[in-house]
Write an enzyme that holds these catalytic residues in place. Structure first.
Site, PDB file in Angstrom:
ATOM      1  N   GLY A  51      13.771  21.494   7.840  1.00 42.85           N
ATOM      2  CA  GLY A  51      13.584  21.187   9.259  1.00 42.85           C
ATOM      3  C   GLY A  51      14.144  22.322  10.072  1.00 42.85           C
ATOM      4  N   CYS A  56      16.438  22.170   1.570  1.00 42.87           N
ATOM      5  CA  CYS A  56      17.058  22.739   2.770  1.00 42.87           C
ATOM      6  C   CYS A  56      17.596  21.634   3.673  1.00 42.87           C
ATOM      7  CB  CYS A  56      16.050  23.656   3.467  1.00 42.87           C
ATOM      8  SG  CYS A  56      16.786  24.698   4.726  1.00 42.87           S
ATOM      9  N   TYR A  57      17.021  21.455   4.840  1.00 42.83           N
ATOM     10  CA  TYR A  57      17.453  20.375   5.735  1.00 42.83           C
ATOM     11  C   TYR A  57      17.400  19.036   5.008  1.00 42.83           C
ATOM     12  CZ  TYR A  57      17.559  17.618  10.097  1.00 42.83           C
ATOM     13  OH  TYR A  57      17.891  16.751  11.105  1.00 42.83           O
ATOM     14  N   HIS A  68      14.260  27.459  -0.878  1.00 47.92           N
ATOM     15  CA  HIS A  68      12.873  26.979  -0.727  1.00 47.92           C
ATOM     16  C   HIS A  68      12.055  27.261  -1.988  1.00 47.92           C
ATOM     17  CE1 HIS A  68      12.963  25.874   3.557  1.00 47.92           C
ATOM     18  NE2 HIS A  68      13.965  26.739   3.591  1.00 47.92           N
ATOM     19  N   GLU A 114       9.137  26.278  -2.550  1.00 52.74           N
ATOM     20  CA  GLU A 114       7.699  26.306  -2.245  1.00 52.74           C
ATOM     21  C   GLU A 114       7.189  27.693  -1.866  1.00 52.74           C
ATOM     22  OE1 GLU A 114      10.079  25.099  -0.470  1.00 52.74           O
ATOM     23  OE2 GLU A 114       9.745  25.192   1.682  1.00 52.74           O
ATOM     24  N   ASP A 169     -18.342  21.461   4.801  1.00 54.34           N
ATOM     25  CA  ASP A 169     -17.682  20.154   4.904  1.00 54.34           C
ATOM     26  C   ASP A 169     -18.686  19.006   4.954  1.00 54.34           C
ATOM     27  OD1 ASP A 169     -15.516  21.784   5.090  1.00 54.34           O
ATOM     28  OD2 ASP A 169     -15.217  21.507   7.243  1.00 54.34           O
ATOM     29  N   LYS A 223      -9.367  22.702   2.986  1.00 57.96           N
ATOM     30  CA  LYS A 223     -10.658  23.405   2.911  1.00 57.96           C
ATOM     31  C   LYS A 223     -10.943  23.957   1.504  1.00 57.96           C
ATOM     32  CE  LYS A 223     -14.054  25.331   5.405  1.00 57.96           C
ATOM     33  NZ  LYS A 223     -14.780  24.648   6.488  1.00 57.96           N
TER      34      LYS A 223
END
Ligand code: XMP
Length: 526
Positions: free
Chosen positions: A71, A98-99, A184, A186, A243, A382
């Protein structure tokens, strides 16, 4: 006045997808979506839910695990998003990042220090225990972005890694299946990050890596059959883009010929696009297709209009008018397919807002049409839609098509849109696309296209003076169209494009290149 609900409602489409997946509880980090992406890349379903979603609603989705995101704020800042302690009592494995780790530590009686100084970027990491998440991972460097840090873990937690500024860079409580990391995992700058996430998914949460295109298709087919029933009819507007095409094919697989696709060809499409839709849907897949050829209608409606917003409004209005007329012929259609993507859903956040947005996407269908929406792509990004499209056998040229605006070539023709100017632009654009594809750059570029300005200039061709239009080459790289950079196309490619356009397209005697990023420019010229 209706009372404001205490918690934002969750997207109803999650009910089918979330069981067995991992939900990312969002504390406002710029990385929340990225965490969900990384988890999905490990073939486990993941979606982002707001931090103040009701714990019982989250539990009802039967996720296999929760990730508490980072955050932006200090946990002590006024108004900092708080962690509902009940989320830690659901008997589901939890990973705080993290947060998320700090909020978890505070909620369970640990301490978070307001360090003042921060720790940003690549940071050496010292692993203290390899009994849990670190195993044999080469966890030597991680990526940090924080000021506050956990200074004392809650009871029951063991500190398993540290850095010079973070005494609790990782903490674990295997008995409670709760874990926290200050760094992190990610982001790509944490080299072992994906492996650590995999450990959480497959070891801590016991997830199965089953989230694949085939799985998505099967699940949606079942869901659509249940939603539509055995007799009702369904309508779908095709735009030529990926799409709506993928959404239509999923629905067709579910209910066959009870689906009718309506393709309004406004004549503002790129070369051969109308035929490609006809070939793929009408002939190859055998989907009942109403192909409305409305080129002349739109050309007449656009005559004399030069102002960009007026062009857009005119095209939108006429498009709806024609779509409505076709829809009325299919009076018994009670459902409408839409290619709404996950990115459209998350922008709106709550159930009500999502509805307004999707209604807007329909293009303002009449209220009395009383259709129910079918949105099979609501949980997909996508690139995942493209994978599903490939799995369904959609041709490569449709699956990998670059984004194309609804108003089409009309907003790439500066000044009046006439059939003659459309013809010039379409031919020039075709040459450009062909050369970009040949150079192997089509998929790398976010968009590449030709623009036709409203000026003419003097030239000389074969001893003759010419007075004709220039074509502007626009090619950009981007991740999401919010920002973009002009693409550094090779000179020899630019030379080929320029030569071919001038030689092959009547009415053009000059080619220019647009060197503007976004901001300050926009991608399109109008
Ligand atoms: P701009 O030009 O604003 O475009 O940088 C950002 C992205 O949006 C697309 N775009 C549109 N798409 N209707 C659409 O459906 C529109 O009126 C429209 N205008 C721009 C554009 O192609 C780019 O991908």
């Amino acid at each position: 006045m209706a009372a404001t609900p205490a918690h934002p409602a969750l997207d109803p489409a999650l009910a089918a997808a979330a069981p067995g997946g991992v939900l990312v509880v969002d504390f406002g980090a710029q990385y929340s979506q990225l965490i969900a992406r990384r988890i999905r890349e490990c073939r486990v379903f993941s979606a982002v839910v707001p931090h103040d979603a009701a714990p019982e609603e989250i539990l009802a989705l039967r996720p296999a695990g929760l990730v508490l995101s980072g955050g932006p704020a200090s946990v002590y800042a006024p108004g900092a998003p708080s962690l509902d302690r009940r989320l830690l009592e659901l008997d589901i494995p939890v990973l705080g990042i993290c947060y998320g780790q700090q909020a978890m530590a505070l909620a369970l009686g640990g301490e978070v220090a307001r360090t003042g100084a921060g720790e940003y970027g690549k940071t050496p990491l010292t692993v203290r225990s390899r009994d849990g998440m670190f195993g044999q991972l080469p966890a030597e460097v991680c990526w940090m972005s924080h000021r506050d840090a956990v200074s004392r873990p809650p009871d029951g937690f063991t500190v398993t890694a540290e850095t010079t500024s973070s005494p609790v860079a990782a903490m674990e409580n295997p008995a409670q299946r709760m874990y926290g990391v200050q760094f992190h995992p990610e982001v790509v700058h944490t080299p072992f990050g994906t492996d650590l996430l995999k450990w959480f998914l497959f070891d801590a949460c016991d997830c199965a890596p089953t989230w694949t295109a085939t799985h998505v298709i099967e699940e949606q087919v079942e869901r659509i059959r249940a939603q539509v029933g055995d007799t009702a009819r369904v309508i779908c507007g095709l735009s030529g883009g990926v799409d709506s095409a993928v959404a239509a094919l999923i629905v067709h697989r579910a209910i066959g010929d009870r689906l009718t696709c309506v393709f309004v060809d406004h004549g503002l499409l790129r070369m051969n696009e109308g035929e490609q839709v006809e070939a793929a849907f009408g002939r190859h897949f055998g989907v009942p297709l109403v192909h409305v050829r409305a080129q002349d209608h739109f050309a007449a409606a656009l005559a004399g209009i030069t102002e960009p917003e007026e062009k857009r409004k005119t095209i939108g209005r006429e498009f709806i008018r024609i779509f409505e007329r076709e829809a009325e012929k299919l009076k018994d259609a009670r459902f409408l397919v839409q290619g709404t993507l996950y990115s459209d859903v998350i922008e709106s956040g709550s159930r009500d807002a999502a509805k307004i947005k999707s209604h807007h996407n329909v293009g303002g269908l009449p209220e009395d049409m009383a259709v129910e929406l079918i949105e099979p792509l609501r949980q997909l990004f996508k690139d995942e839609v493209r994978v599903v499209g490939e799995e369904l056998g959609l041709p490569e040229n449709m699956v990998w098509r670059q984004p194309f605006p609804g108003p089409g070539l009309a907003i790439r023709i500066i000044g009046e849109v006439t059939l003659e100017r459309l013809d010039i632009l379409r031919k020039a654009d075709f040459v450009l696309q062909e050369e970009i594809r040949r150079a192997g750059l089509y998929r790398e570029l976010w968009q590449s296209f030709a623009v036709l300005p409203a000026v003419k200039s003097v030239g000389v061709q074969g001893d003759e003076r010419t007075y004709a239009y220039p074509i502007v080459i626009r090619a950009v790289t981007s991740d999401d169209a919010m920002t973009a950079d002009w693409a550094r196309l090779p000179y020899d490619l630019l030379e080929r494009i320029s030569n071919r356009i001038i030689n092959e397209v009547d009415g053009v005697n000059r080619v220019a290149l647009d060197l503007t990023s976004k901001p300050p420019g926009t991608i399109e010229w109008e």
